[in-house]
Design a protein around this motif. Structure first.
Motif, PDB file in Angstrom:
ATOM      1  N   UNK A   1      41.243  24.050  34.223  1.00 14.25           N
ATOM      2  CA  UNK A   1      41.790  22.698  34.399  1.00 14.25           C
ATOM      3  C   UNK A   1      40.728  21.799  35.025  1.00 14.25           C
ATOM      4  N   UNK A   2      40.114  22.285  36.125  1.00 11.52           N
ATOM      5  CA  UNK A   2      39.088  21.468  36.787  1.00 11.52           C
ATOM      6  C   UNK A   2      37.682  22.087  36.711  1.00 11.52           C
ATOM      7  N   UNK A   3      37.571  23.240  36.015  1.00  8.01           N
ATOM      8  CA  UNK A   3      36.283  23.906  35.760  1.00  8.01           C
ATOM      9  C   UNK A   3      35.534  24.272  37.042  1.00  8.01           C
ATOM     10  N   UNK A   4      36.304  24.791  38.023  1.00 12.71           N
ATOM     11  CA  UNK A   4      35.719  25.259  39.273  1.00 12.71           C
ATOM     12  C   UNK A   4      36.145  26.703  39.534  1.00 12.71           C
ATOM     13  N   UNK A   5      35.340  27.413  40.307  1.00 13.16           N
ATOM     14  CA  UNK A   5      35.706  28.761  40.706  1.00 13.16           C
ATOM     15  C   UNK A   5      36.873  28.696  41.683  1.00 13.16           C
ATOM     16  N   UNK A   6      37.905  29.517  41.429  1.00  8.60           N
ATOM     17  CA  UNK A   6      39.055  29.573  42.331  1.00  8.60           C
ATOM     18  C   UNK A   6      38.829  30.606  43.429  1.00  8.60           C
ATOM     19  N   UNK A   7      38.398  31.818  43.056  1.00  2.00           N
ATOM     20  CA  UNK A   7      38.136  32.863  44.034  1.00  2.00           C
ATOM     21  C   UNK A   7      37.387  34.010  43.386  1.00  2.00           C
ATOM     22  N   UNK A   8      36.872  34.911  44.235  1.00  5.07           N
ATOM     23  CA  UNK A   8      36.124  36.085  43.799  1.00  5.07           C
ATOM     24  C   UNK A   8      36.803  37.329  44.327  1.00  5.07           C
ATOM     25  N   UNK A   9      36.936  38.332  43.462  1.00  2.00           N
ATOM     26  CA  UNK A   9      37.494  39.625  43.832  1.00  2.00           C
ATOM     27  C   UNK A   9      36.348  40.620  43.952  1.00  2.00           C
ATOM     28  N   UNK A  10      36.257  41.290  45.115  1.00  7.83           N
ATOM     29  CA  UNK A  10      35.163  42.225  45.380  1.00  7.83           C
ATOM     30  C   UNK A  10      35.722  43.615  45.636  1.00  7.83           C
ATOM     31  N   UNK A  11      35.004  44.635  45.173  1.00  6.16           N
ATOM     32  CA  UNK A  11      35.434  45.995  45.406  1.00  6.16           C
ATOM     33  C   UNK A  11      34.715  47.010  44.538  1.00  6.16           C
ATOM     34  N   UNK A  12      34.230  46.578  43.382  1.00  9.62           N
ATOM     35  CA  UNK A  12      33.467  47.475  42.517  1.00  9.62           C
ATOM     36  C   UNK A  12      32.054  47.665  43.077  1.00  9.62           C
ATOM     37  N   UNK A  13      31.463  48.821  42.763  1.00 12.56           N
ATOM     38  CA  UNK A  13      30.075  49.078  43.167  1.00 12.56           C
ATOM     39  C   UNK A  13      29.150  49.183  41.960  1.00 12.56           C
ATOM     40  N   UNK A  14      29.683  48.905  40.775  1.00 13.70           N
ATOM     41  CA  UNK A  14      28.905  48.862  39.540  1.00 13.70           C
ATOM     42  C   UNK A  14      29.298  47.623  38.756  1.00 13.70           C
ATOM     43  N   UNK A  15      28.555  47.328  37.706  1.00 12.84           N
ATOM     44  CA  UNK A  15      28.866  46.123  36.942  1.00 12.84           C
ATOM     45  C   UNK A  15      30.242  46.245  36.286  1.00 12.84           C
ATOM     46  N   UNK A  16      30.930  45.114  36.214  1.00 12.06           N
ATOM     47  CA  UNK A  16      32.267  45.044  35.626  1.00 12.06           C
ATOM     48  C   UNK A  16      32.109  44.756  34.144  1.00 12.06           C
ATOM     49  N   UNK A  17      32.632  45.666  33.302  1.00 12.21           N
ATOM     50  CA  UNK A  17      32.410  45.526  31.864  1.00 12.21           C
ATOM     51  C   UNK A  17      33.685  45.420  31.034  1.00 12.21           C
ATOM     52  N   UNK A  18      34.867  45.478  31.660  1.00  8.98           N
ATOM     53  CA  UNK A  18      36.126  45.339  30.925  1.00  8.98           C
ATOM     54  C   UNK A  18      37.147  44.607  31.777  1.00  8.98           C
ATOM     55  N   UNK A  19      37.947  43.746  31.130  1.00 10.61           N
ATOM     56  CA  UNK A  19      39.019  43.022  31.804  1.00 10.61           C
ATOM     57  C   UNK A  19      40.245  42.949  30.907  1.00 10.61           C
ATOM     58  N   UNK A  20      41.417  42.990  31.526  1.00 10.67           N
ATOM     59  CA  UNK A  20      42.676  42.827  30.810  1.00 10.67           C
ATOM     60  C   UNK A  20      43.648  42.121  31.743  1.00 10.67           C
ATOM     61  N   UNK A  21      44.279  41.051  31.267  1.00 10.03           N
ATOM     62  CA  UNK A  21      45.281  40.334  32.055  1.00 10.03           C
ATOM     63  C   UNK A  21      46.653  40.843  31.655  1.00 10.03           C
ATOM     64  N   UNK A  22      47.515  41.123  32.668  1.00  9.23           N
ATOM     65  CA  UNK A  22      48.855  41.653  32.399  1.00  9.23           C
ATOM     66  C   UNK A  22      49.897  40.922  33.245  1.00  9.23           C
ATOM     67  N   UNK A  23      51.156  41.247  32.991  1.00 13.45           N
ATOM     68  CA  UNK A  23      52.300  40.762  33.765  1.00 13.45           C
ATOM     69  C   UNK A  23      52.306  39.247  33.919  1.00 13.45           C
ATOM     70  N   UNK A  24      52.403  38.558  32.796  1.00 12.38           N
ATOM     71  CA  UNK A  24      52.494  37.093  32.803  1.00 12.38           C
ATOM     72  C   UNK A  24      51.362  36.428  33.580  1.00 12.38           C
ATOM     73  N   UNK A  25      50.170  36.940  33.404  1.00 12.60           N
ATOM     74  CA  UNK A  25      48.962  36.372  34.016  1.00 12.60           C
ATOM     75  C   UNK A  25      48.926  36.524  35.535  1.00 12.60           C
ATOM     76  N   UNK A  26      49.701  37.445  36.091  1.00 10.39           N
ATOM     77  CA  UNK A  26      49.734  37.633  37.544  1.00 10.39           C
ATOM     78  C   UNK A  26      48.811  38.748  38.023  1.00 10.39           C
ATOM     79  N   UNK A  27      48.399  39.614  37.107  1.00  9.22           N
ATOM     80  CA  UNK A  27      47.514  40.723  37.470  1.00  9.22           C
ATOM     81  C   UNK A  27      46.391  40.858  36.454  1.00  9.22           C
ATOM     82  N   UNK A  28      45.271  41.388  36.928  1.00  7.40           N
ATOM     83  CA  UNK A  28      44.152  41.680  36.040  1.00  7.40           C
ATOM     84  C   UNK A  28      43.684  43.100  36.325  1.00  7.40           C
ATOM     85  N   UNK A  29      43.309  43.798  35.261  1.00  6.75           N
ATOM     86  CA  UNK A  29      42.746  45.135  35.368  1.00  6.75           C
ATOM     87  C   UNK A  29      41.266  45.025  35.036  1.00  6.75           C
ATOM     88  N   UNK A  30      40.428  45.641  35.881  1.00  8.36           N
ATOM     89  CA  UNK A  30      38.981  45.620  35.638  1.00  8.36           C
ATOM     90  C   UNK A  30      38.453  47.041  35.546  1.00  8.36           C
TER      91      UNK A  30
END
Length: 80
Positions: free
Chosen positions: A27-56
């Protein structure tokens, strides 16, 4: 790098070589937030549950489930 757009087309979610998942507003083309926890590069994403959760998926051999409303990690699956 991997990217995915939520079903309502209001957010873009990116996974990167810096081990993070970033949530961007389309909508405004800005970063909303960052999720941290992986120790390797993130290579897959899936959004689930009406856009409320993401799997990485990451090169660190983990899969993480994130809550986008609370902006926090819910679960980690190890050994993939």
């Amino acid at each position: 790098m991997t990217v995915i757009v939520t079903s309502d087309c209001k957010r873009l979610i990116s996974g990167s070589n810096d081990h993070t998942v970033k949530v961007w507003s389309l909508v405004n083309f800005e970063e909303e937030f960052t999720l941290r926890g992986h120790t390797g590069f993130v290579n897959r994403l899936l959004v689930i549950e009406d856009d409320k959760r993401v799997i990485s998926g990451s090169a660190d051999k983990t899969i993480k489930v994130w809550d986008l409303e609370k902006q926090e990690e819910l679960y980690t699956l190890e050994g993939h």
